[in-house]
Design a protein around this motif. Structure first.
Motif, PDB file in Angstrom:
ATOM      1  N   GLY A  51       0.794  -1.221   0.000  1.00 62.17           N
ATOM      2  CA  GLY A  51       0.000   0.000   0.000  1.00 62.17           C
ATOM      3  C   GLY A  51       0.823   1.266   0.000  1.00 62.17           C
ATOM      4  O   GLY A  51       0.270   2.359  -0.247  1.00 62.17           O
ATOM      5  N   THR A  52       2.121   1.170   0.296  1.00 62.29           N
ATOM      6  CA  THR A  52       2.976   2.358   0.246  1.00 62.29           C
ATOM      7  C   THR A  52       2.914   2.953  -1.161  1.00 62.29           C
ATOM      8  O   THR A  52       3.076   2.235  -2.160  1.00 62.29           O
ATOM      9  N   PRO A  53       2.656   4.258  -1.288  1.00 63.23           N
ATOM     10  CA  PRO A  53       2.419   4.836  -2.622  1.00 63.23           C
ATOM     11  C   PRO A  53       3.680   4.927  -3.477  1.00 63.23           C
ATOM     12  O   PRO A  53       4.783   5.177  -2.976  1.00 63.23           O
ATOM     13  N   ILE A  54       3.486   4.709  -4.762  1.00 59.47           N
ATOM     14  CA  ILE A  54       4.551   4.754  -5.763  1.00 59.47           C
ATOM     15  C   ILE A  54       3.949   5.340  -7.042  1.00 59.47           C
ATOM     16  O   ILE A  54       2.757   5.154  -7.308  1.00 59.47           O
ATOM     17  N   LEU A  55       4.749   6.038  -7.825  1.00 60.00           N
ATOM     18  CA  LEU A  55       4.310   6.540  -9.127  1.00 60.00           C
ATOM     19  C   LEU A  55       4.891   5.669 -10.243  1.00 60.00           C
ATOM     20  O   LEU A  55       6.100   5.416 -10.275  1.00 60.00           O
ATOM     21  N   VAL A  56       4.027   5.237 -11.169  1.00 59.43           N
ATOM     22  CA  VAL A  56       4.463   4.538 -12.375  1.00 59.43           C
ATOM     23  C   VAL A  56       3.849   5.259 -13.563  1.00 59.43           C
ATOM     24  O   VAL A  56       2.623   5.441 -13.614  1.00 59.43           O
ATOM     25  N   GLU A  57       4.678   5.681 -14.491  1.00 61.87           N
ATOM     26  CA  GLU A  57       4.199   6.468 -15.644  1.00 61.87           C
ATOM     27  C   GLU A  57       3.379   7.667 -15.174  1.00 61.87           C
ATOM     28  O   GLU A  57       2.377   8.040 -15.793  1.00 61.87           O
ATOM     29  N   GLY A  58       3.785   8.280 -14.066  1.00 66.12           N
ATOM     30  CA  GLY A  58       3.106   9.451 -13.543  1.00 66.12           C
ATOM     31  C   GLY A  58       1.798   9.161 -12.853  1.00 66.12           C
ATOM     32  O   GLY A  58       1.093  10.099 -12.439  1.00 66.12           O
ATOM     33  N   GLN A  59       1.461   7.892 -12.656  1.00 69.93           N
ATOM     34  CA  GLN A  59       0.176   7.506 -12.053  1.00 69.93           C
ATOM     35  C   GLN A  59       0.427   6.848 -10.699  1.00 69.93           C
ATOM     36  O   GLN A  59       1.299   5.984 -10.556  1.00 69.93           O
ATOM     37  N   ARG A  60      -0.358   7.244  -9.712  1.00 71.15           N
ATOM     38  CA  ARG A  60      -0.221   6.663  -8.380  1.00 71.15           C
ATOM     39  C   ARG A  60      -0.654   5.200  -8.377  1.00 71.15           C
ATOM     40  O   ARG A  60      -1.706   4.840  -8.912  1.00 71.15           O
ATOM     41  N   THR A  61       0.162   4.384  -7.735  1.00 63.90           N
ATOM     42  CA  THR A  61      -0.208   3.004  -7.478  1.00 63.90           C
ATOM     43  C   THR A  61       0.420   2.598  -6.152  1.00 63.90           C
ATOM     44  O   THR A  61       0.714   3.477  -5.334  1.00 63.90           O
ATOM     45  N   ARG A  62       0.644   1.300  -5.929  1.00 63.33           N
ATOM     46  CA  ARG A  62       1.061   0.878  -4.590  1.00 63.33           C
ATOM     47  C   ARG A  62       2.099  -0.235  -4.628  1.00 63.33           C
ATOM     48  O   ARG A  62       2.154  -1.040  -5.563  1.00 63.33           O
ATOM     49  N   LEU A  63       2.896  -0.257  -3.584  1.00 65.33           N
ATOM     50  CA  LEU A  63       3.841  -1.342  -3.324  1.00 65.33           C
ATOM     51  C   LEU A  63       3.062  -2.598  -2.948  1.00 65.33           C
ATOM     52  O   LEU A  63       2.029  -2.524  -2.280  1.00 65.33           O
ATOM     53  N   LEU A  64       3.596  -3.759  -3.360  1.00 68.34           N
ATOM     54  CA  LEU A  64       3.000  -5.041  -3.001  1.00 68.34           C
ATOM     55  C   LEU A  64       4.041  -5.924  -2.330  1.00 68.34           C
ATOM     56  O   LEU A  64       5.161  -6.073  -2.832  1.00 68.34           O
ATOM     57  N   GLY A  65       3.689  -6.515  -1.198  1.00 68.72           N
ATOM     58  CA  GLY A  65       4.553  -7.504  -0.569  1.00 68.72           C
ATOM     59  C   GLY A  65       5.786  -6.915   0.066  1.00 68.72           C
ATOM     60  O   GLY A  65       5.894  -5.714   0.303  1.00 68.72           O
ATOM     61  N   ASP A  77      -4.071  -1.074 -12.520  1.00 72.25           N
ATOM     62  CA  ASP A  77      -4.763   0.132 -12.983  1.00 72.25           C
ATOM     63  C   ASP A  77      -3.824   1.097 -13.690  1.00 72.25           C
ATOM     64  O   ASP A  77      -4.104   2.300 -13.776  1.00 72.25           O
ATOM     65  N   VAL A  78      -2.698   0.571 -14.174  1.00 67.25           N
ATOM     66  CA  VAL A  78      -1.745   1.395 -14.919  1.00 67.25           C
ATOM     67  C   VAL A  78      -1.510   0.719 -16.270  1.00 67.25           C
ATOM     68  O   VAL A  78      -0.459   0.115 -16.516  1.00 67.25           O
ATOM     69  N   PRO A  79      -2.481   0.793 -17.163  1.00 66.32           N
ATOM     70  CA  PRO A  79      -2.375   0.042 -18.425  1.00 66.32           C
ATOM     71  C   PRO A  79      -1.204   0.461 -19.304  1.00 66.32           C
ATOM     72  O   PRO A  79      -0.726  -0.337 -20.122  1.00 66.32           O
ATOM     73  N   ALA A  80      -0.721   1.696 -19.131  1.00 72.21           N
ATOM     74  CA  ALA A  80       0.384   2.161 -19.974  1.00 72.21           C
ATOM     75  C   ALA A  80       1.733   1.605 -19.528  1.00 72.21           C
ATOM     76  O   ALA A  80       2.726   1.747 -20.245  1.00 72.21           O
ATOM     77  N   ALA A  81       1.791   0.990 -18.348  1.00 75.34           N
ATOM     78  CA  ALA A  81       3.078   0.519 -17.825  1.00 75.34           C
ATOM     79  C   ALA A  81       3.634  -0.611 -18.683  1.00 75.34           C
ATOM     80  O   ALA A  81       2.902  -1.510 -19.124  1.00 75.34           O
ATOM     81  N   LYS A  82       4.938  -0.551 -18.882  1.00 76.12           N
ATOM     82  CA  LYS A  82       5.635  -1.547 -19.695  1.00 76.12           C
ATOM     83  C   LYS A  82       7.059  -1.701 -19.158  1.00 76.12           C
ATOM     84  O   LYS A  82       7.475  -0.959 -18.264  1.00 76.12           O
ATOM     85  N   ILE A  83       7.784  -2.662 -19.695  1.00 78.58           N
ATOM     86  CA  ILE A  83       9.190  -2.788 -19.330  1.00 78.58           C
ATOM     87  C   ILE A  83       9.894  -1.470 -19.658  1.00 78.58           C
ATOM     88  O   ILE A  83       9.760  -0.934 -20.757  1.00 78.58           O
TER      89      ILE A  83
END
Length: 353
Positions: free
Chosen positions: A281-295, A308-314
């Motif tokens: 749940g710790t917040p992180i940004l991916v492609e400028g979008q807020r999401t969360r740490l897992l595990g 919920d970040v469909p634009a994310a890629k390698i």
């Protein structure tokens, strides 16, 4: 190619935050650059803060680095000298030392030079960490003022709860009673007191964490205070996979998917300075979008929710803290302080300025 993790240091933001400190006070500003400039690089931070009236740090070796780099402002050693052998260096390089215990007084007494040292005498006003007790302080002060090696004296204390509801008044009152009648310069205010308690500003203020773009208050965002983030720690997605309900993530299987999920692995772990104890749940940004740490955070990697970040890629950019993701928010989620996150940045993480 190297690992994608790096920390970008915004020196213009450092200058801006120093300006915000100056706007809040008419006192002289002693910029605190201890702990390698709170993890931002000592010489680079000091150069960005060159307009400060002085610098404060811990190690005499760091102070010498600043002198040799051409900084002429007062440089204060916040824990003072650690042996009598350091006293000649203090005089040679015109370093200012805190004096806070009897051993330092004894070493000073044995020092033969005359009129060569500037000292800050510390009163323990209630934090019970460093400093002379109220009962002994007046006698110590008279002794220091009369010492042949001492050129000038500044009085100081440090507040334990300037960032909390309890505030500074009990400690401030102790300082006023013990040292208020002295016609000597004084320094009491850290970042929190500088911003919230103008009556404590005295002759010198000692901003630290606010210079690096973090709020000293748990209930006030840095942005609200007009502060800008200085360090942005970023990395990239290096793996993506699909989970089905019931699949576990990371060491200890502390997170299990409750539905089909898309997750990414980020090249960042506790060996880079990211807190191992940061929870799901710790917040992180991916492609400028807020999401969360897992595990659980690993030594070199961590997992992030990409459902919920469909634009994310390698290769997608990940911001762990900094621009767009306040370090205070990350620290709060991890049950710690921004101070720890910034100072714990590992030497293996490249810095760019």
């Amino acid at each position: 190619m190297s690992r994608p993790i790096h920390a970008r240091i915004d020196l213009a933001a450092l200058q801006h935050n120093l300006h915000m400190a100056r706007r809040a006070t008419s006192a002289r500003v002693m910029a605190v650059v201890k702990a390698n400039g709170y993890g931002h690089g000592l010489l680079q931070a000091a150069d960005a803060l060159r307009d400060a009236d002085g610098f404060a740090l811990l190690d005499v070796r760091d102070a010498l680095q600043l002198r040799e780099a051409g900084f002429r402002q007062p440089i204060l050693l916040l824990e003072g000298f650690f042996s009598r052998d350091e006293l000649p260096l203090l005089a040679e390089y015109e370093l200012t030392s805190v004096i806070h215990n009897q051993s330092q007084l004894d070493w000073l007494e044995a020092y033969p030079r005359r009129n060569g040292l500037s000292v800050w005498l510390k009163l323990n006003s209630g934090m019970n960490r460093l400093g002379f007790a109220s009962a002994e302080f007046p006698a110590v002060l008279e002794k220091v003022k009369a010492h042949r090696a001492v050129r000038d004296v500044t009085l100081m204390t440090h507040f334990a709860q300037a960032d909390e509801a309890a505030g500074v008044e009990p400690q401030h009152e102790v300082f006023r009673q013990v040292a208020g009648a002295q016609r000597l310069p004084c320094s009491l205010a850290n970042s929190a007191a500088l911003l919230r308690y103008p009556a404590t500003h005295g002759d010198w203020v000692r901003p630290g964490i606010m210079l690096y773009g973090s709020s000293p208050f748990a209930d006030v965002a840095a942005e609200t205070l007009g502060l800008r983030p200085v360090m942005t720690l970023s990395s990239a997605i290096i793996s993506i996979r699909q989970l089905k309900a019931g699949d576990a993530v990371g060491y200890g299987a502390t997170f299990r998917a409750d539905r089909p999920m898309r997750i990414g692995t980020v090249a960042c772990g506790y060996a880079d300075g990211y807190p191992r104890h940061a929870p799901t749940g710790t917040p992180i940004l991916v492609e400028g979008q807020r999401t969360r740490l897992l595990g659980r955070v690993s030594m070199d990697m961590l997992a992030v929710d990409l459902s919920d970040v469909p634009a994310a890629k390698i290769g997608s950019r990940v911001v762990l803290w900094g621009e767009g993701m306040a370090v205070d928010e990350v620290a709060r989620a991890a049950g710690t302080l921004s101070y720890e996150l910034l100072c714990a940045l590992a030497p293996r993480v490249p810095l760019s300025f």
